[in-house]
Structure formats: structure tokens, C-alpha cells
Design a protein around this motif. Sequence first.
Motif, PDB file in Angstrom:
ATOM      1  N   PHE A  89       2.668   3.953  -6.964  1.00  0.00           N
ATOM      2  CA  PHE A  89       2.492   2.878  -7.945  1.00  0.00           C
ATOM      3  C   PHE A  89       3.623   2.925  -8.979  1.00  0.00           C
ATOM      4  O   PHE A  89       4.273   1.906  -9.276  1.00  0.00           O
ATOM      5  CB  PHE A  89       1.117   3.020  -8.619  1.00  0.00           C
ATOM      6  N   ILE A 111       1.635  12.167   9.350  1.00  0.00           N
ATOM      7  CA  ILE A 111       0.350  11.538   9.705  1.00  0.00           C
ATOM      8  C   ILE A 111       0.429  10.007   9.792  1.00  0.00           C
ATOM      9  O   ILE A 111      -0.437   9.366  10.379  1.00  0.00           O
ATOM     10  CB  ILE A 111      -0.758  11.929   8.680  1.00  0.00           C
ATOM     11  N   ILE A 158      -0.951   0.889  -0.518  1.00  0.00           N
ATOM     12  CA  ILE A 158      -0.619   2.221  -1.064  1.00  0.00           C
ATOM     13  C   ILE A 158       0.235   2.136  -2.338  1.00  0.00           C
ATOM     14  O   ILE A 158       0.342   3.116  -3.073  1.00  0.00           O
ATOM     15  CB  ILE A 158       0.106   3.115  -0.026  1.00  0.00           C
ATOM     16  N   LYS A 183       4.240  16.410   1.802  1.00  0.00           N
ATOM     17  CA  LYS A 183       2.776  16.504   1.780  1.00  0.00           C
ATOM     18  C   LYS A 183       2.149  15.922   3.047  1.00  0.00           C
ATOM     19  O   LYS A 183       1.218  16.480   3.618  1.00  0.00           O
ATOM     20  CB  LYS A 183       2.235  15.718   0.570  1.00  0.00           C
ATOM     21  N   GLY A 209      -3.742  14.872  -4.510  1.00  0.00           N
ATOM     22  CA  GLY A 209      -2.948  13.738  -5.011  1.00  0.00           C
ATOM     23  C   GLY A 209      -3.796  12.821  -5.881  1.00  0.00           C
ATOM     24  O   GLY A 209      -5.018  12.783  -5.745  1.00  0.00           O
ATOM     25  N   LEU A 210      -3.111  12.084  -6.791  1.00  0.00           N
ATOM     26  CA  LEU A 210      -3.837  11.186  -7.702  1.00  0.00           C
ATOM     27  C   LEU A 210      -3.758   9.715  -7.270  1.00  0.00           C
ATOM     28  O   LEU A 210      -4.381   8.849  -7.850  1.00  0.00           O
ATOM     29  CB  LEU A 210      -3.235  11.295  -9.110  1.00  0.00           C
ATOM     30  N   LEU A 214      -1.018   7.935  -7.629  1.00  0.00           N
ATOM     31  CA  LEU A 214      -0.240   7.251  -8.681  1.00  0.00           C
ATOM     32  C   LEU A 214       1.249   7.186  -8.369  1.00  0.00           C
ATOM     33  O   LEU A 214       1.944   6.288  -8.843  1.00  0.00           O
ATOM     34  CB  LEU A 214      -0.420   7.987 -10.024  1.00  0.00           C
ATOM     35  N   GLU A 232      -4.581   4.143  -5.147  1.00  0.00           N
ATOM     36  CA  GLU A 232      -4.836   3.906  -3.721  1.00  0.00           C
ATOM     37  C   GLU A 232      -4.350   5.104  -2.910  1.00  0.00           C
ATOM     38  O   GLU A 232      -3.189   5.486  -2.993  1.00  0.00           O
ATOM     39  CB  GLU A 232      -4.119   2.608  -3.272  1.00  0.00           C
ATOM     40  N   ARG A 233      -5.253   5.672  -2.101  1.00  0.00           N
ATOM     41  CA  ARG A 233      -4.887   6.869  -1.344  1.00  0.00           C
ATOM     42  C   ARG A 233      -5.056   6.664   0.158  1.00  0.00           C
ATOM     43  O   ARG A 233      -5.090   7.623   0.926  1.00  0.00           O
ATOM     44  CB  ARG A 233      -5.731   8.068  -1.816  1.00  0.00           C
ATOM     45  N   ALA A 234      -5.200   5.435   0.555  1.00  0.00           N
ATOM     46  CA  ALA A 234      -5.310   5.082   1.976  1.00  0.00           C
ATOM     47  C   ALA A 234      -6.376   5.899   2.690  1.00  0.00           C
ATOM     48  O   ALA A 234      -6.187   6.350   3.824  1.00  0.00           O
ATOM     49  CB  ALA A 234      -3.947   5.225   2.655  1.00  0.00           C
ATOM     50  N   ILE A 251      -7.483   8.873   2.091  1.00  0.00           N
ATOM     51  CA  ILE A 251      -7.334  10.341   2.147  1.00  0.00           C
ATOM     52  C   ILE A 251      -8.088  10.976   0.973  1.00  0.00           C
ATOM     53  O   ILE A 251      -7.896  10.573  -0.179  1.00  0.00           O
ATOM     54  CB  ILE A 251      -5.841  10.733   2.115  1.00  0.00           C
TER      55      ILE A 251
HETATM   56  P1  ADP Z   1      -0.750  10.611  -3.746  1.00  0.00           P
HETATM   57  O1  ADP Z   1       0.291  11.156  -2.823  1.00  0.00           O
HETATM   58  O2  ADP Z   1      -0.860  11.353  -5.019  1.00  0.00           O
HETATM   59  O3  ADP Z   1      -2.031  10.328  -3.099  1.00  0.00           O
HETATM   60  P2  ADP Z   1       0.975   8.312  -3.799  1.00  0.00           P
HETATM   61  O4  ADP Z   1       0.903   7.108  -4.631  1.00  0.00           O
HETATM   62  O5  ADP Z   1       2.238   9.039  -3.795  1.00  0.00           O
HETATM   63  O6  ADP Z   1      -0.232   9.206  -4.238  1.00  0.00           O
HETATM   64  O7  ADP Z   1       0.657   7.890  -2.355  1.00  0.00           O
HETATM   65  C1  ADP Z   1      -0.408   7.014  -2.103  1.00  0.00           C
HETATM   66  C2  ADP Z   1      -0.947   7.208  -0.699  1.00  0.00           C
HETATM   67  O8  ADP Z   1       0.036   6.768   0.249  1.00  0.00           O
HETATM   68  C3  ADP Z   1      -1.199   8.590  -0.323  1.00  0.00           C
HETATM   69  O9  ADP Z   1      -2.461   9.048  -0.734  1.00  0.00           O
HETATM   70  C4  ADP Z   1      -1.096   8.539   1.164  1.00  0.00           C
HETATM   71  O10 ADP Z   1      -2.294   8.163   1.767  1.00  0.00           O
HETATM   72  C5  ADP Z   1      -0.069   7.519   1.429  1.00  0.00           C
HETATM   73  N1  ADP Z   1       1.281   8.090   1.680  1.00  0.00           N
HETATM   74  C6  ADP Z   1       2.295   8.203   0.817  1.00  0.00           C
HETATM   75  N2  ADP Z   1       3.386   8.726   1.417  1.00  0.00           N
HETATM   76  C7  ADP Z   1       3.029   8.911   2.671  1.00  0.00           C
HETATM   77  C8  ADP Z   1       3.719   9.463   3.817  1.00  0.00           C
HETATM   78  N3  ADP Z   1       5.000   9.877   3.743  1.00  0.00           N
HETATM   79  N4  ADP Z   1       3.044   9.527   4.981  1.00  0.00           N
HETATM   80  C9  ADP Z   1       1.790   9.107   5.084  1.00  0.00           C
HETATM   81  N5  ADP Z   1       1.075   8.608   4.051  1.00  0.00           N
HETATM   82  C10 ADP Z   1       1.702   8.507   2.857  1.00  0.00           C
END
Ligand code: ADP
Length: 572
Positions: free
Chosen positions: A537, A505, A515, A478, A531-532, A534, A520-522, A524
Motif C-alpha cells: 500500500f 508461492i 494486494i 518472505k 506481515g501487516l 501495509l 490486504e494480505r491475499a 495469508i
Molecule cells: P505484508 O507482506 O506485510 O503482508 P504487503 O503489503 O507487503 O504486506 O503485501 C501484501 C500481500 O501481498 C502479502 O500479504 C502477500 O499475500 C502478497 N505478496 C506480496 N509480495 C508477494 C510475493 N512476492 N509473492 C507472493 N505474494 C506476495
Amino acid sequence: MIRVSKKWLKFKILKWFIAMLGFVLSIYLAANHYRTQRKNITTQNNVQSERFLNRIEIRLRIYETLLSQTQAFFVTINKVSHKDFKKYYRNLRNFSQLYGIRGIGFSRYVPKNELPAFLREMRDEVPQYQIWPFEDKEEYFPIMFLEPPSFFNDSVLGFDISTERNRFLALSRAWQTGETTMSGRVNFVRSLNLVEKDLGFILLRPVYKEIKKKDHFTKKNLNGFIYAPFIYNDFLSKTSEDFSDLFDYQVFEYHPQQEIFLIFQSQENISHENMFSKKYSFLGQSFLFKFYPKADYKVITNSSIIILLIGLSLTLLIIKVLNDTIKTAEQSSLNEKNLEESLRARDEFISIASHELKTPLTSLKLRAQISKRKLSKDKLSLDGFNEFVDEIEKHVVRLERLVNDILDITRIRTGNFSFQPDPFNFCHLIEDVIIRVRLQFASCLPPIIVRPCNEIIVNWDRMRIEQVLTNLLTNAIKYGKGSPIKIDIQISNKDIIFSVSDKGIGIEPQFTEMIFNRFERAGISPNEISGLGLGLFITHRIVSDHKGKIWVESVKNEGSTFHVKMAKDPFL
Ligand code: ADP
């Protein structure tokens, strides 16, 4: 949160103000109590010591009156015989009750030329009478009578009182002034053992032959002295009887510019605390009285400490009550905020979740409508039908994952997130996960490079670890911007570290820990990449349940590597 603290700040300041006030007030009250009590005791001591000195004065005045009365007797009867004096003494009322006084008597002034006649006259009544210590002198002052008869009084008959310095000084003052005088300290023999002595004083009152004469206060006119010996011990201890509970005391003979001389103390061992002293003069003698109050100053100190402690405890209690009240109010205010926050988060989650669920559902609906139209027109080939089924499966898998994630979150919250470790080959699991992901992402899947591995047997929950790998791999797809994905495995003794890297990214440093939190979606938005918030977590929870660790190394816009470290058999 900051607004809440500010709101309560004034109450906290008030609390500290009350605390300070309480402390200062407690100290003030205790100190004041101590000061007042001490002042009371000092006043009390002062009053009592004055009463005691007054009593001494009254006693001495009584004795002075006795001496004046006896003087009058001698003046009225010109020549007093031994018998006369005995009779006089017997008529003195209550003499035995006058404490301290050892006797009352008469010392005659005998010029040298009258000595033989005097001795003759005396020996008529007391045959063995003689003057002692005898030496050839111009004048003598022998004691003629001393009543009542006792060892002490009989032994001084004939004693020339001018031969001892302090008695001599007193008699000189007496005949020159005509007043009763008190001598300085004199030694009295106490018993047959002549070494045992008692300290005392004598009172002398001059008796003149003719009162009206012009040369009244002259030796020629002098008849003798009324003589009364006193023992300090008897006199003072009796006089101070009523005060013995209040103080101990010492009496010193006192002459300015001379060393003081201790003549009496009320007790052997006197505690010398809180001493105060008073000077006192009487009948020409000066004394220094040192008083040692018996008042228990410790009681005042203790009661002051108790007041201080009560004050401090009350202050602490008030602070505690205030503290608790502020805390409770602050907490309920915080709870309100948290409640608002969680309601907001719930609404946001519902909106994101609906959006996430709606996307595959819309695609499914669209695909179903197209296929239905084609079927009705008989235009759907077998390949087309297969493609349709694949498409449906892809969307169903995505829906299933979303629903599972939501279910897992609920399980974690309610404490029903269980797992079942079982031995399996981790290399096989990696292969399975890649196949499944390949199926799901099909053509849009970037290349996946896996470090070759044949057999690594681990005792983990296979399903949960599959979830971990799938999450990490799905995220790498993703957020990897189509870059190749690398799966690395390192084995060290008991532990395994597996990592999933992409060149996508990346993550800003401030989010690398966050994260792993729920939702938490940093930064995004779901419109950019769905994405949720989750997956990580749940992943973190699964790794923690396996007593492992998960962390990320990432550089913004350059890519991320997620590492998972777990023991092959964490439950050994
Ligand atoms: P989701 O992918 O559903 O948003 P996750 O808990 O899997 O939820 O991930 C949380 C957040 O971590 C993501 O929204 C994203 O901002 C960041 N993230 C996770 N994996 C990566 C990755 N491989 N590269 C960059 N950012 C990531």
C-alpha cells in the motif's frame, strides 16, 4: 450492503408508486380541467346563440305585429289615400327606433281592367306616378306608398313587386295563406349609383277587401299587400350588437338540397375555429347560422398546461424529497455499517500489529535473558557478544520497519506523507539495499541476481525509493520460498522499469490488484507468514507520488514479478 438495499427496496417501490400516481393524477386533473372548461364554453355558446336567435324572432314578431296593425288600418279605411297613409305613418310611435326596417308601405293588387282607373286615381295625388317595369300583363302589384320618404323609399314607388322572382313567390304565398310572409333574398338599390346594392328581404301581409266573405283568400277579394323592406346588414348587426364579444357569425339562406347562400357575415375576417351551426326557420324562410366563438380556447389549453406543470413539479418535488430522505437514511445506515467495519478492521489491525511487534520483542527478551545468564557465569566470549549485538540489531531493524510502516499509514491518512526528490545514482541505491537486506537476513538470504548497472541518475526521493526496493525485496524473500531473486532494470528513453521476481508461492489472480490496498494480505494469515499488509500500500503510494506505475505478474505456486515504471525525472 445487500441487506441495506433490501431494507430500502420497499421505500423505493413506494417512491415510484407515488411518482406514477402523481404523473397520472396530474394528467387526469389537467385533462379534466380542459374537458370541463370546454364543456362550459360550449354550453355558454349554445345558450348565447339561442338567446341571439330568440332576439331575432322577437324582432321579427314585432315587425309582424306592425304589419298586422297596418293591415287593420287598411281594412278599416276602405280606400286609403296617400295623405291618409302619411298621417297613419306619422302616428306610428317609435318607428325610427325599429332598426333594420327601411319603411312601411302598400302594394296594390291591380287587375288589368282596373289599371287606367288606378293610374288616374294615383296621379291625382302623385302626378308623375307610373308602374315600372311595365309590360302588358293581366295583373299588377305596384307599390303605392312607402313611408318615410327617402331616396330609397321614393325610388321604389310604382315598382311592380311581382316582376321580381323572390318577391313574387312571397306575395303568392301571402295571398294564398292570409299570413305575413318573408321573401327570399332581394337586392335593394343603395344609392343613386344603381350598381351598389344591399341584400335584404321583404315582409308582406295580404289585405282583403271583405274579411267575412267565403272566398276570402281569392284574388278577387285581394286588395293588396302591406309591404316592409329590410336590409340584412342593418337588421342583423343591430340585433347581434350585444353578442359581438361572444362570437362572429355568418347567415346563409338555406333550402334543403340546394347550395347555401351567404347573406350576411358579422365580420370580414372570421377565424373559422370551433364553428358550430344552427338551422332556423321563420315566416316560411329557412336559414343556416354558423357561429364562430371568440372564447379563447388557448386560455383553457394554457391553464390546463399550467395545472399539468404544477402537478408534475409537485410530483417531482415529492420524489426528490423522498429520494433525499431515503438516500440520507440509506447513507446513515451505510455509515453505521462502515463504522462497524472500520472498528472491526482497527481491532484486527491492533491484534496483528501487537502480534508483529511482540515477535521481535519476545526474541529480543529471550536473547537478552540468555546473554545475561552467560555474562553472570562469565561464559560470554567476544564472538558470542558480537553475535548478541547483531541479533539485537536485526530485531531492532525489524521493529523500526514495523513502526515506520504504521507511522507512514498515519501520515498518508492525515495528508502528511511528504517526499523530497533529489538526483542520485539508482545503481548505488540497489547495491545499498541489497547490503542492508543481507545484513538483516544473513544466512537465510536466498541468492539475489541483479542485472549489472553502473550509473543511472534519477531525480527521485532516495529514502522513499529505498523503501520501495526494500519492501519488494523483503516480500520476495518472505513469499519466495527460498528461490533465487532477480532484480532487473530496463531503460527506455526517459523511463526506467525495474522488476523484482521470485519463484515462490505466487498470488491468485483475484488478488493481483487488491494486494495494493491497505491491510490486504491475499488470504495469508499472520501465523503462516508474518506481515501487516501495509508494505505494498505504501509502495503504491510512493510510486504514484513519483507519477509512476506498479503492477504484478504472478502465477499461483510459480512465483511473482513486481514491475515499477517511473520517469527518470518525473517532475520535469
Ligand atoms: P505484508 O507482506 O506485510 O503482508 P504487503 O503489503 O507487503 O504486506 O503485501 C501484501 C500481500 O501481498 C502479502 O500479504 C502477500 O499475500 C502478497 N505478496 C506480496 N509480495 C508477494 C510475493 N512476492 N509473492 C507472493 N505474494 C506476495
